[in-house]
Write a protein that holds these residues in place. Structure first.
Motif, PDB file in Angstrom:
ATOM      1  N   LEU A 155      -3.040  -3.619  -9.966  1.00  0.00           N
ATOM      2  CA  LEU A 155      -1.930  -3.141  -9.152  1.00  0.00           C
ATOM      3  C   LEU A 155      -2.112  -3.736  -7.764  1.00  0.00           C
ATOM      4  CD1 LEU A 155      -1.736   0.626 -10.224  1.00  0.00           C
ATOM      5  CD2 LEU A 155      -0.135  -1.201 -10.811  1.00  0.00           C
ATOM      6  N   ALA A 156      -1.131  -4.485  -7.313  1.00  0.00           N
ATOM      7  CA  ALA A 156      -1.254  -5.235  -6.066  1.00  0.00           C
ATOM      8  C   ALA A 156      -0.802  -4.413  -4.864  1.00  0.00           C
ATOM      9  CB  ALA A 156      -0.420  -6.512  -6.148  1.00  0.00           C
ATOM     10  N   PRO A 157      -1.351  -4.684  -3.690  1.00  0.00           N
ATOM     11  CA  PRO A 157      -0.894  -4.004  -2.476  1.00  0.00           C
ATOM     12  C   PRO A 157       0.616  -4.147  -2.297  1.00  0.00           C
ATOM     13  CG  PRO A 157      -2.910  -5.209  -2.029  1.00  0.00           C
ATOM     14  CD  PRO A 157      -2.490  -5.588  -3.416  1.00  0.00           C
ATOM     15  N   GLY A 158       1.255  -3.038  -1.978  1.00  0.00           N
ATOM     16  CA  GLY A 158       2.694  -3.035  -1.791  1.00  0.00           C
ATOM     17  C   GLY A 158       3.506  -2.860  -3.058  1.00  0.00           C
ATOM     18  N   GLU A 159       2.845  -2.863  -4.224  1.00  0.00           N
ATOM     19  CA  GLU A 159       3.568  -2.724  -5.499  1.00  0.00           C
ATOM     20  C   GLU A 159       4.052  -1.293  -5.669  1.00  0.00           C
ATOM     21  OE1 GLU A 159       2.690  -3.269 -10.299  1.00  0.00           O
ATOM     22  OE2 GLU A 159       1.447  -4.312  -8.813  1.00  0.00           O
ATOM     23  N   ARG A 160       5.299  -1.159  -6.115  1.00  0.00           N
ATOM     24  CA  ARG A 160       5.896   0.159  -6.316  1.00  0.00           C
ATOM     25  C   ARG A 160       5.538   0.683  -7.708  1.00  0.00           C
ATOM     26  NH1 ARG A 160      10.266  -1.214  -5.033  1.00  0.00           N
ATOM     27  NH2 ARG A 160      10.490  -0.331  -2.945  1.00  0.00           N
ATOM     28  N   LEU A 161       5.128   1.924  -7.778  1.00  0.00           N
ATOM     29  CA  LEU A 161       4.810   2.540  -9.059  1.00  0.00           C
ATOM     30  C   LEU A 161       6.084   2.991  -9.758  1.00  0.00           C
ATOM     31  CD1 LEU A 161       1.688   4.749  -8.216  1.00  0.00           C
ATOM     32  CD2 LEU A 161       1.739   2.489  -9.282  1.00  0.00           C
ATOM     33  N   PRO A 162       6.069   3.067 -11.080  1.00  0.00           N
ATOM     34  CA  PRO A 162       7.218   3.620 -11.811  1.00  0.00           C
ATOM     35  C   PRO A 162       7.410   5.097 -11.458  1.00  0.00           C
ATOM     36  CG  PRO A 162       5.707   2.466 -13.290  1.00  0.00           C
ATOM     37  CD  PRO A 162       5.004   2.615 -11.983  1.00  0.00           C
ATOM     38  N   SER A 194      -2.643  13.223  -4.175  1.00  0.00           N
ATOM     39  CA  SER A 194      -4.056  13.130  -3.777  1.00  0.00           C
ATOM     40  C   SER A 194      -4.457  11.690  -3.490  1.00  0.00           C
ATOM     41  CB  SER A 194      -4.946  13.736  -4.867  1.00  0.00           C
ATOM     42  OG  SER A 194      -4.914  12.959  -6.052  1.00  0.00           O
ATOM     43  N   LEU A 195      -3.907  10.729  -4.246  1.00  0.00           N
ATOM     44  CA  LEU A 195      -4.225   9.323  -4.004  1.00  0.00           C
ATOM     45  C   LEU A 195      -3.610   8.838  -2.698  1.00  0.00           C
ATOM     46  CD1 LEU A 195      -3.872   7.904  -7.633  1.00  0.00           C
ATOM     47  CD2 LEU A 195      -5.989   8.091  -6.310  1.00  0.00           C
ATOM     48  N   CYS A 196      -2.479   9.415  -2.320  1.00  0.00           N
ATOM     49  CA  CYS A 196      -1.908   9.121  -0.998  1.00  0.00           C
ATOM     50  C   CYS A 196      -2.850   9.631   0.090  1.00  0.00           C
ATOM     51  CB  CYS A 196      -0.532   9.765  -0.846  1.00  0.00           C
ATOM     52  SG  CYS A 196       0.794   8.935  -1.751  1.00  0.00           S
ATOM     53  N   ALA A 197      -3.388  10.836  -0.113  1.00  0.00           N
ATOM     54  CA  ALA A 197      -4.327  11.399   0.860  1.00  0.00           C
ATOM     55  C   ALA A 197      -5.595  10.552   0.960  1.00  0.00           C
ATOM     56  CB  ALA A 197      -4.676  12.833   0.471  1.00  0.00           C
ATOM     57  N   ASP A 198      -5.987   9.902  -0.150  1.00  0.00           N
ATOM     58  CA  ASP A 198      -7.167   9.040  -0.158  1.00  0.00           C
ATOM     59  C   ASP A 198      -6.900   7.671   0.458  1.00  0.00           C
ATOM     60  OD1 ASP A 198      -8.787  10.921  -1.415  1.00  0.00           O
ATOM     61  OD2 ASP A 198      -8.288  10.200  -3.430  1.00  0.00           O
ATOM     62  N   GLY A 199      -5.620   7.364   0.700  1.00  0.00           N
ATOM     63  CA  GLY A 199      -5.277   6.082   1.291  1.00  0.00           C
ATOM     64  C   GLY A 199      -5.014   4.970   0.297  1.00  0.00           C
ATOM     65  N   LEU A 200      -5.081   5.254  -1.031  1.00  0.00           N
ATOM     66  CA  LEU A 200      -4.809   4.214  -2.022  1.00  0.00           C
ATOM     67  C   LEU A 200      -3.309   3.975  -2.194  1.00  0.00           C
ATOM     68  CD1 LEU A 200      -7.791   5.220  -2.916  1.00  0.00           C
ATOM     69  CD2 LEU A 200      -7.199   4.145  -5.088  1.00  0.00           C
ATOM     70  N   GLY A 257       9.685   5.101  -2.303  1.00  0.00           N
ATOM     71  CA  GLY A 257       8.980   5.485  -3.513  1.00  0.00           C
ATOM     72  C   GLY A 257       7.491   5.554  -3.230  1.00  0.00           C
ATOM     73  N   THR A 258       6.712   5.521  -4.300  1.00  0.00           N
ATOM     74  CA  THR A 258       5.254   5.528  -4.167  1.00  0.00           C
ATOM     75  C   THR A 258       4.739   4.115  -4.405  1.00  0.00           C
ATOM     76  OG1 THR A 258       5.166   7.809  -4.982  1.00  0.00           O
ATOM     77  CG2 THR A 258       3.125   6.551  -4.995  1.00  0.00           C
ATOM     78  N   LEU A 259       4.030   3.578  -3.423  1.00  0.00           N
ATOM     79  CA  LEU A 259       3.561   2.199  -3.475  1.00  0.00           C
ATOM     80  C   LEU A 259       2.050   2.127  -3.279  1.00  0.00           C
ATOM     81  CD1 LEU A 259       6.505   2.313  -1.882  1.00  0.00           C
ATOM     82  CD2 LEU A 259       6.166  -0.142  -1.804  1.00  0.00           C
ATOM     83  N   ILE A 260       1.453   1.041  -3.752  1.00  0.00           N
ATOM     84  CA  ILE A 260       0.055   0.775  -3.468  1.00  0.00           C
ATOM     85  C   ILE A 260      -0.060   0.450  -1.976  1.00  0.00           C
ATOM     86  CG2 ILE A 260      -1.979  -0.583  -4.084  1.00  0.00           C
ATOM     87  CD1 ILE A 260      -0.732   1.054  -6.385  1.00  0.00           C
ATOM     88  N   ALA A 261      -1.029   1.033  -1.307  1.00  0.00           N
ATOM     89  CA  ALA A 261      -1.212   0.790   0.117  1.00  0.00           C
ATOM     90  C   ALA A 261      -1.498  -0.685   0.380  1.00  0.00           C
ATOM     91  CB  ALA A 261      -2.358   1.647   0.649  1.00  0.00           C
TER      92      ALA A 261
END
Length: 246
Positions: A42-49, A71-77, A87-91
């Protein structure tokens, strides 16, 4: 033979396959997404389904997925973005090794390699038998799934179609006793499934199409050879083959 089928299934619950079984559903989702980030799948900036599609692909409830993503947002991932393109994306700079539960997946690597070999043995035989038994309706159903995988917008939708394709292939053998043991192996292996780049999954669908062509020709040897390549590559493309390159 019900006894042998039960033995094949119960063998998959042996202690050596028990690592990830100790994880809660929430921890497992966190680990699978985090490990995919660590390995660059999963690449940085990639949007999750969407959460519903992730839940279906990973075999958990949608609430569990929502909690894991928060929780993964809180972890910074991961990060959340609002608006039309949100949406939800890879940091952009996700931390590595942040989720401790990924160590459970890493420690199960040898068991996963054995599981791949178990699937390889079954898959080659299934492809060989299906070449001599698959009829019009079965072939048409497999063709529809191949086309659906070509249209899949993300790894989540592709994964669902992939599972249905391989289970349908087992049914196409005309041997009912195969479906139970094969389905058990497939589901156990899918517990280790991580999100993958869609382009890599499209390549695997080319092998599905090649296998289907061999079935139409009733070429059992060719079908088995494609199935062998299709499963053997998992030793390199699943996380067990990527860990050394991370």
């Amino acid at each position: 033979m019900p006894g042998s089928e039960d033995a094949a299934i119960s063998g998959l619950t042996a202690p050596e396959l028990g690592g990830i079984r100790r994880l809660t559903a929430l921890e497992a989702v966190r680990a699978r997404i985090a490990l995919a980030v660590d390995l660059g799948l999963l690449a940085p900036g990639e949007r999750l389904p969407g959460t519903d599609r992730i839940a279906a692909a990973l075999g958990v409830g949608e609430i569990t997925v929502r909690r894991a993503l928060v929780s993964l947002c809180a972890d910074g991932l991961l990060e959340r973005r609002r608006g039309r393109n949100g949406g939800t994306l890879i940091a952009e700079r996700p931390p590595r090794g942040k989720v401790a539960a990924t160590d459970v997946y890493r420690s199960d690597a040898e068991a996963v390699r054995r599981l791949i070999d178990h699937r390889l043995t079954l898959e080659c035989g299934i492809a060989h038998l299906a070449a001599g038994h698959a009829a019009g309706a079965a072939l048409a159903g497999l063709q529809e799934l191949v086309e659906e995988m070509d249209r899949a917008p993300s790894w989540a939708e592709f994964h669902d179609c992939d599972e249905r394709f391989h289970l349908a292939l087992a049914e196409a053998t005309g041997v009912p006793s195969i479906a139970g043991p094969y389905g058990a192996v497939l589901r156990e292996l899918y517990r280790y499934y991580l999100p993958y780049p869609l382009e890599a999954l499209r390549d695997s669908n080319c092998e599905h199409r090649e296998l289907l062509a061999a079935l139409r020709r009733q070429d059992a040897a060719a079908a088995a050879a494609v199935a062998q390549r299709h499963v053997e590559v998992l030793h390199r493309t699943m996380f067990v083959g990527l860990l050394g390159r991370a």
